[in-house]
Design a protein around this motif. Structure first.
Motif, PDB file in Angstrom:
ATOM      1  N   ILE A 125      32.017  81.547   3.880  1.00  0.00           N
ATOM      2  CA  ILE A 125      30.682  82.060   3.014  1.00  0.00           C
ATOM      3  C   ILE A 125      29.834  82.134   3.885  1.00  0.00           C
ATOM      4  N   ARG A 126      29.162  83.434   4.320  1.00  0.00           N
ATOM      5  CA  ARG A 126      28.194  83.615   5.052  1.00  0.00           C
ATOM      6  C   ARG A 126      26.755  82.574   4.912  1.00  0.00           C
ATOM      7  N   ILE A 127      26.940  81.955   4.209  1.00  0.00           N
ATOM      8  CA  ILE A 127      25.562  81.197   3.604  1.00  0.00           C
ATOM      9  C   ILE A 127      24.570  80.440   4.290  1.00  0.00           C
ATOM     10  N   PRO A 128      23.371  80.821   4.659  1.00  0.00           N
ATOM     11  CA  PRO A 128      22.758  79.656   5.693  1.00  0.00           C
ATOM     12  C   PRO A 128      22.570  78.251   5.122  1.00  0.00           C
ATOM     13  N   TYR A 129      23.106  77.109   6.195  1.00  0.00           N
ATOM     14  CA  TYR A 129      23.297  75.545   6.084  1.00  0.00           C
ATOM     15  C   TYR A 129      21.750  75.077   5.767  1.00  0.00           C
ATOM     16  N   SER A 130      20.420  75.612   5.498  1.00  0.00           N
ATOM     17  CA  SER A 130      19.390  75.406   5.548  1.00  0.00           C
ATOM     18  C   SER A 130      19.462  75.660   3.281  1.00  0.00           C
ATOM     19  N   TYR A 131      20.366  76.622   3.214  1.00  0.00           N
ATOM     20  CA  TYR A 131      20.588  76.565   1.688  1.00  0.00           C
ATOM     21  C   TYR A 131      21.574  75.247   1.384  1.00  0.00           C
ATOM     22  N   ILE A 132      22.130  75.352   2.040  1.00  0.00           N
ATOM     23  CA  ILE A 132      22.429  73.752   1.010  1.00  0.00           C
ATOM     24  C   ILE A 132      22.531  72.678   1.139  1.00  0.00           C
ATOM     25  N   TYR A 133      22.258  72.205   2.973  1.00  0.00           N
ATOM     26  CA  TYR A 133      20.836  70.931   2.920  1.00  0.00           C
ATOM     27  C   TYR A 133      19.209  71.106   2.859  1.00  0.00           C
ATOM     28  N   ALA A 134      19.022  72.035   1.798  1.00  0.00           N
ATOM     29  CA  ALA A 134      18.719  72.097   0.988  1.00  0.00           C
ATOM     30  C   ALA A 134      18.299  71.065  -0.535  1.00  0.00           C
ATOM     31  N   ALA A 135      19.857  70.586  -0.331  1.00  0.00           N
ATOM     32  CA  ALA A 135      20.015  69.785  -1.864  1.00  0.00           C
ATOM     33  C   ALA A 135      19.739  68.328  -1.298  1.00  0.00           C
ATOM     34  N   VAL A 136      19.714  67.773  -0.046  1.00  0.00           N
ATOM     35  CA  VAL A 136      18.584  66.973  -0.279  1.00  0.00           C
ATOM     36  C   VAL A 136      17.420  66.607   0.053  1.00  0.00           C
ATOM     37  N   PRO A 137      17.066  67.374  -0.116  1.00  0.00           N
ATOM     38  CA  PRO A 137      15.007  67.057  -0.380  1.00  0.00           C
ATOM     39  C   PRO A 137      14.804  67.077  -1.884  1.00  0.00           C
ATOM     40  N   VAL A 138      15.694  68.677  -2.165  1.00  0.00           N
ATOM     41  CA  VAL A 138      15.383  68.525  -4.198  1.00  0.00           C
ATOM     42  C   VAL A 138      16.429  67.597  -4.591  1.00  0.00           C
ATOM     43  N   GLY A 139      17.602  66.860  -4.245  1.00  0.00           N
ATOM     44  CA  GLY A 139      17.702  65.899  -4.999  1.00  0.00           C
ATOM     45  C   GLY A 139      16.853  64.693  -4.730  1.00  0.00           C
ATOM     46  N   ILE A 140      16.014  64.567  -3.560  1.00  0.00           N
ATOM     47  CA  ILE A 140      14.944  62.967  -3.022  1.00  0.00           C
ATOM     48  C   ILE A 140      13.779  63.291  -5.110  1.00  0.00           C
ATOM     49  N   ALA A 141      13.424  64.401  -4.522  1.00  0.00           N
ATOM     50  CA  ALA A 141      11.911  65.464  -5.138  1.00  0.00           C
ATOM     51  C   ALA A 141      12.786  64.793  -7.063  1.00  0.00           C
ATOM     52  N   MET A 142      13.698  65.230  -7.060  1.00  0.00           N
ATOM     53  CA  MET A 142      14.740  65.014  -8.569  1.00  0.00           C
ATOM     54  C   MET A 142      14.496  63.692  -8.550  1.00  0.00           C
ATOM     55  N   MET A 143      14.999  62.426  -7.705  1.00  0.00           N
ATOM     56  CA  MET A 143      15.218  61.664  -8.336  1.00  0.00           C
ATOM     57  C   MET A 143      13.339  60.467  -7.645  1.00  0.00           C
ATOM     58  N   LEU A 144      12.393  60.568  -7.331  1.00  0.00           N
ATOM     59  CA  LEU A 144      10.742  60.461  -7.608  1.00  0.00           C
ATOM     60  C   LEU A 144      10.773  60.780  -8.888  1.00  0.00           C
ATOM     61  N   CYS A 145      10.940  62.235  -9.538  1.00  0.00           N
ATOM     62  CA  CYS A 145      10.582  62.286 -10.522  1.00  0.00           C
ATOM     63  C   CYS A 145      11.050  61.198 -11.925  1.00  0.00           C
ATOM     64  N   SER A 146      12.366  61.255 -11.609  1.00  0.00           N
ATOM     65  CA  SER A 146      13.371  60.547 -12.320  1.00  0.00           C
ATOM     66  C   SER A 146      13.238  59.368 -12.473  1.00  0.00           C
ATOM     67  N   TYR A 147      12.185  58.532 -10.582  1.00  0.00           N
ATOM     68  CA  TYR A 147      11.790  57.424 -10.787  1.00  0.00           C
ATOM     69  C   TYR A 147      10.698  57.158 -11.657  1.00  0.00           C
ATOM     70  N   ALA A 148       9.861  57.655 -11.723  1.00  0.00           N
ATOM     71  CA  ALA A 148       8.069  58.099 -12.516  1.00  0.00           C
ATOM     72  C   ALA A 148       8.130  57.969 -14.035  1.00  0.00           C
ATOM     73  N   SER A 149       9.542  58.381 -14.238  1.00  0.00           N
ATOM     74  CA  SER A 149       9.728  58.140 -15.749  1.00  0.00           C
ATOM     75  C   SER A 149      10.457  57.490 -16.501  1.00  0.00           C
TER      76      SER A 149
END
Length: 163
Positions: A125-149
């Motif tokens: 699948i000719r998708i840039p790996y930056s879209y795939i690796y974006a899961a890491v900062p997105v997940g971190i941001a979601m986890m930080l929001c989850s910890y806050a609540s």
């Protein structure tokens, strides 16, 4: 405060539905892979890569959901031996704040990974790996929001002796 709780609830619902959708996509693509391999003796090459990419996002979004219910593996033997609920709550808070500090320290490296992988493309699948690796900062941001609540809510449960 009620508005923030409503927003938090909607975010949790969105995360849940995205995880369910990703899981269904993984199941369907896995079925296509198996069907293609055993019936046609040639499975589509893109299904394996797509399942891997979905699994990466599922892992990080699911981690944020797991934070909300304090479902991550932790060593809580010390907390279980303590009788003072206030001390148990403080020990819980300290442990979760350490997790938050780790995530904050890990975030810049995750962003660096995303920025450095912009030109690499997936093999099938000719998708840039930056879209795939974006899961890491997105997940971190979601986890930080989850910890806050989750930290205040779960700390109150520890303080009341409900956990």
């Amino acid at each position: 405060m009620k508005t923030l709780l409503k927003i938090d609830h909607y975010i949790e619902c969105i995360q849940t539905y995205v995880c369910m959708a990703l899981f269904v996509v993984i199941l369907v693509l896995g079925g296509v892979q198996v069907f293609g391999r055993f019936i046609f003796h040639a499975a589509p090459a893109w299904t394996e890569e797509a399942m891997r990419f979905c699994c990466i996002y599922l892992t990080f979004i699911g981690s944020a959901l797991t934070v909300r219910v304090d479902g991550h593996v932790s060593v809580d033997i010390l907390i279980s031996f303590l009788k003072d609920n206030k001390l148990r709550a403080w020990l819980f808070i300290i442990g979760r704040v350490l997790c938050v500090i780790f995530l904050i320290m890990f975030f810049p490296a995750a962003m660096e990974l995303v920025s450095r992988s912009g030109r690499s493309l997936g093999a099938a699948i000719r998708i840039p790996y930056s879209y795939i690796y974006a899961a890491v900062p997105v997940g971190i941001a979601m986890m930080l929001c989850s910890y806050a609540s989750a930290i205040p809510k779960l700390a109150k449960e520890y303080e009341k002796g409900e956990r």
